[in-house]
Scaffold this motif. Structure first.
Motif, mmCIF file in Angstrom:
data_model
loop_
_atom_site.group_PDB
_atom_site.id
_atom_site.type_symbol
_atom_site.label_atom_id
_atom_site.label_comp_id
_atom_site.label_asym_id
_atom_site.label_seq_id
_atom_site.Cartn_x
_atom_site.Cartn_y
_atom_site.Cartn_z
ATOM 1 N N PHE A 24 2.839 -4.113 5.734
ATOM 2 C CA PHE A 24 2.114 -5.258 6.290
ATOM 3 C C PHE A 24 0.708 -4.879 6.753
ATOM 4 C CE2 PHE A 24 6.416 -6.994 6.437
ATOM 5 C CZ PHE A 24 6.170 -8.260 5.886
ATOM 6 N N THR A 25 0.515 -3.640 7.141
ATOM 7 C CA THR A 25 -0.836 -3.192 7.475
ATOM 8 C C THR A 25 -1.706 -3.177 6.225
ATOM 9 O OG1 THR A 25 -0.019 -1.853 9.335
ATOM 10 C CG2 THR A 25 -2.194 -1.301 8.447
ATOM 11 N N ALA A 26 -1.146 -2.698 5.124
ATOM 12 C CA ALA A 26 -1.886 -2.701 3.860
ATOM 13 C C ALA A 26 -2.187 -4.118 3.418
ATOM 14 C CB ALA A 26 -1.086 -1.975 2.779
ATOM 15 N N LEU A 27 -1.221 -5.010 3.602
ATOM 16 C CA LEU A 27 -1.436 -6.409 3.233
ATOM 17 C C LEU A 27 -2.521 -7.036 4.104
ATOM 18 C CD1 LEU A 27 -0.174 -8.383 1.194
ATOM 19 C CD2 LEU A 27 1.332 -9.165 3.022
ATOM 20 N N GLY A 28 -2.484 -6.743 5.401
ATOM 21 C CA GLY A 28 -3.477 -7.311 6.305
ATOM 22 C C GLY A 28 -4.874 -6.802 6.067
ATOM 23 N N LEU B 197 -0.313 -7.692 -4.671
ATOM 24 C CA LEU B 197 0.818 -8.568 -4.406
ATOM 25 C C LEU B 197 0.775 -9.799 -5.309
ATOM 26 C CD1 LEU B 197 3.328 -8.994 -2.560
ATOM 27 C CD2 LEU B 197 1.848 -10.385 -1.087
ATOM 28 N N PRO B 198 1.261 -9.687 -6.554
ATOM 29 C CA PRO B 198 1.379 -10.874 -7.404
ATOM 30 C C PRO B 198 2.388 -11.861 -6.812
ATOM 31 C CG PRO B 198 1.617 -8.842 -8.675
ATOM 32 C CD PRO B 198 1.687 -8.463 -7.231
ATOM 33 N N ALA B 199 2.291 -13.109 -7.242
ATOM 34 C CA ALA B 199 3.235 -14.118 -6.766
ATOM 35 C C ALA B 199 4.652 -13.772 -7.212
ATOM 36 C CB ALA B 199 2.844 -15.488 -7.305
ATOM 37 N N LYS B 200 5.612 -14.060 -6.357
ATOM 38 C CA LYS B 200 7.004 -13.761 -6.689
ATOM 39 C C LYS B 200 7.650 -14.955 -7.388
ATOM 40 C CE LYS B 200 9.350 -15.180 -2.427
ATOM 41 N NZ LYS B 200 10.268 -14.727 -1.379
ATOM 42 N N ASP C 85 -2.184 -9.605 9.615
ATOM 43 C CA ASP C 85 -3.392 -9.829 10.405
ATOM 44 C C ASP C 85 -3.160 -9.504 11.877
ATOM 45 O OD1 ASP C 85 -4.792 -10.577 8.173
ATOM 46 O OD2 ASP C 85 -4.674 -12.731 8.557
ATOM 47 N N VAL C 86 -1.956 -9.755 12.363
ATOM 48 C CA VAL C 86 -1.632 -9.391 13.746
ATOM 49 C C VAL C 86 -1.633 -7.870 13.892
ATOM 50 C CG1 VAL C 86 0.118 -9.488 15.567
ATOM 51 C CG2 VAL C 86 -0.291 -11.495 14.117
ATOM 52 N N LEU C 87 -1.042 -7.187 12.926
ATOM 53 C CA LEU C 87 -0.957 -5.721 13.001
ATOM 54 C C LEU C 87 -2.324 -5.060 12.910
ATOM 55 C CD1 LEU C 87 2.177 -4.992 10.769
ATOM 56 C CD2 LEU C 87 2.056 -5.108 13.258
ATOM 57 N N THR C 88 -3.232 -5.656 12.158
ATOM 58 C CA THR C 88 -4.563 -5.062 11.994
ATOM 59 C C THR C 88 -5.576 -5.587 13.004
ATOM 60 O OG1 THR C 88 -5.120 -6.739 10.321
ATOM 61 C CG2 THR C 88 -4.215 -4.638 9.524
ATOM 62 N N LEU D 120 8.704 -10.209 0.533
ATOM 63 C CA LEU D 120 7.581 -9.930 -0.350
ATOM 64 C C LEU D 120 7.823 -8.664 -1.156
ATOM 65 C CD1 LEU D 120 4.650 -10.453 2.196
ATOM 66 C CD2 LEU D 120 5.537 -12.150 0.577
ATOM 67 N N GLY D 121 7.242 -8.617 -2.329
ATOM 68 C CA GLY D 121 7.358 -7.427 -3.157
ATOM 69 C C GLY D 121 6.771 -6.194 -2.511
ATOM 70 N N ILE D 122 5.748 -6.363 -1.684
ATOM 71 C CA ILE D 122 5.111 -5.215 -1.045
ATOM 72 C C ILE D 122 6.102 -4.504 -0.115
ATOM 73 C CG2 ILE D 122 4.197 -6.472 0.960
ATOM 74 C CD1 ILE D 122 2.368 -3.784 -1.098
ATOM 75 N N GLN D 123 7.058 -5.249 0.433
ATOM 76 C CA GLN D 123 8.090 -4.641 1.271
ATOM 77 C C GLN D 123 8.987 -3.725 0.443
ATOM 78 O OE1 GLN D 123 8.845 -8.880 3.161
ATOM 79 N NE2 GLN D 123 10.034 -7.337 4.249
ATOM 80 N N ASP D 124 9.355 -4.205 -0.747
ATOM 81 C CA ASP D 124 10.176 -3.381 -1.634
ATOM 82 C C ASP D 124 9.409 -2.148 -2.097
ATOM 83 O OD1 ASP D 124 12.420 -5.237 -1.715
ATOM 84 O OD2 ASP D 124 11.100 -6.519 -2.880
ATOM 85 N N ALA D 125 8.120 -2.332 -2.392
ATOM 86 C CA ALA D 125 7.311 -1.202 -2.857
ATOM 87 C C ALA D 125 7.255 -0.109 -1.797
ATOM 88 C CB ALA D 125 5.909 -1.679 -3.220
#
Length: 320
Positions: free
Chosen positions: A30-34, A40-43, A277-280, A300-305
């Motif tokens: 989530f930090t990387a996402l923020g 992160l393609p659409a699932k 955004d909260v984490l960052t 989200l896929g980023i969680q699996d990654a």
């Protein structure tokens, strides 16, 4: 090609991805996402026309030094009545440089661990420091995993468990008690939620199991079962009473999260806060101790990654 590919069963994934490592992986995700650093393609979430199952597919990449990860599987709610996991999936991990297959692992184990770990990250970021009493709606694998994960970020003093089947909630409370948690099965969702500082909804319910009128001031609500438009673990009042509605990804939640989809359509909700955004530090969710905060995770896929690469690195470390 398969000589150097890791094939990891569910028990192996569970052994390699301990709770603290899982939480660290989700914080990184989530930090990387923020910070905008992840792919992160659409699932894909597609309800079956034949039954109540849902097929899903995720693809994502966390960073330059970790390759793409894909997860394919299904949600089968009817499994619960037979005592079987409701989610089954397979995760494939590719080399970051060559794209060759690096690992294949049990996706149900990855999903269980990363979902609960992400909720722990959300609780740590959103809940007040003195939030120690937890209400859990649901009594299956995900509910138990949530208690274990949340206990790593808050010193839980009480856990109340409710699910529709008395023997299931009693068994869940007994299991948690054996692990050292002060857990009790209760007779209604309202009894579980009322007065709780933390609420974790881990069901596949299509009708609300958490009502806003039950929530105490300062409560943090986490919902992981409202992952498609037809599923609503919380009612409208939960969103109406919340000082902030936090989601794993606003664009994904606006399309998939049942309570959020409804609130946006009716105009009740106009703003979503991304957990990343909260984490960052780019956004603030809780501004006062008495605020009610709602977190809706659709996955989200980023969680699996992030989780899959944590498993791969742990497995390779054992081989050295």
């Amino acid at each position: 090609m398969t000589d150097d590919v890791l094939f990891l069963s569910g028990p192996q994934v569970t052994r390699l991805l301990d709770t603290d490592t899982a939480i660290a992986s989700q914080r990184a995700a989530f930090t990387a996402l923020g910070s905008g650093a992840a792919d992160l393609p659409a699932k894909i979430m597609h309800p079956s026309r034949f039954d109540d199952s849902v097929v899903f597919a995720y693809v994502s990449r966390l960073s330059a030094d970790s390759g793409a990860v894909a997860k394919f599987g299904s949600v089968n709610p009817g499994n619960a009545a037979a005592g079987l996991p409701t989610i089954h999936a397979v995760v494939s991990v590719l080399d970051p440089v060559t794209g060759r297959l690096t690992a294949v692992m049990d996706g149900a184990a990855v999903t269980t661990l990363r979902t609960a770990a992400a909720s722990a990250v959300a609780v740590d970021a959103l809940a007040t420091p003195d939030s120690t009493d937890l209400a859990v709606l649901g009594s299956g694998t995900q509910a138990l995993a949530h208690v274990r994960a949340i206990a790593r970020v808050r010193d839980l003093t009480s856990v109340r468990v409710w699910s529709p089947t008395p023997r299931h909630r009693a068994r869940a409370a007994e299991t948690l008690a054996e692990l050292g948690f002060p857990a009790a099965a209760v007779g209604s969702a309202e009894e579980a939620v009322s007065g709780a500082a933390l609420v974790a909804a881990c069901t596949l319910s299509r009708t609300p199991v958490v009502h806003g009128e039950w929530l105490a001031p300062g409560c943090t609500v986490v919902s992981v079962g409202s992952f498609e438009p037809t599923r609503r673990e919380v009612d409208t009042d939960v969103l109406r009473r919340s000082a902030a509605v936090v989601v794993d990804d606003p664009a994904t939640a606006a399309e998939h999260a049942g309570p959020v989809v409804d609130a946006l359509r009716t105009g009740l909700l106009t703003d979503l806060v991304a957990l990343g955004d909260v984490l960052t530090g780019r956004a603030v969710a809780r501004t006062a101790p008495g605020d009610i905060v709602y977190y809706n995770s659709v996955g989200l896929g980023i969680q699996d990654a992030a989780a899959a690469w944590a498993v791969v690195r742990a497995a390779k470390g054992e081989r050295r």
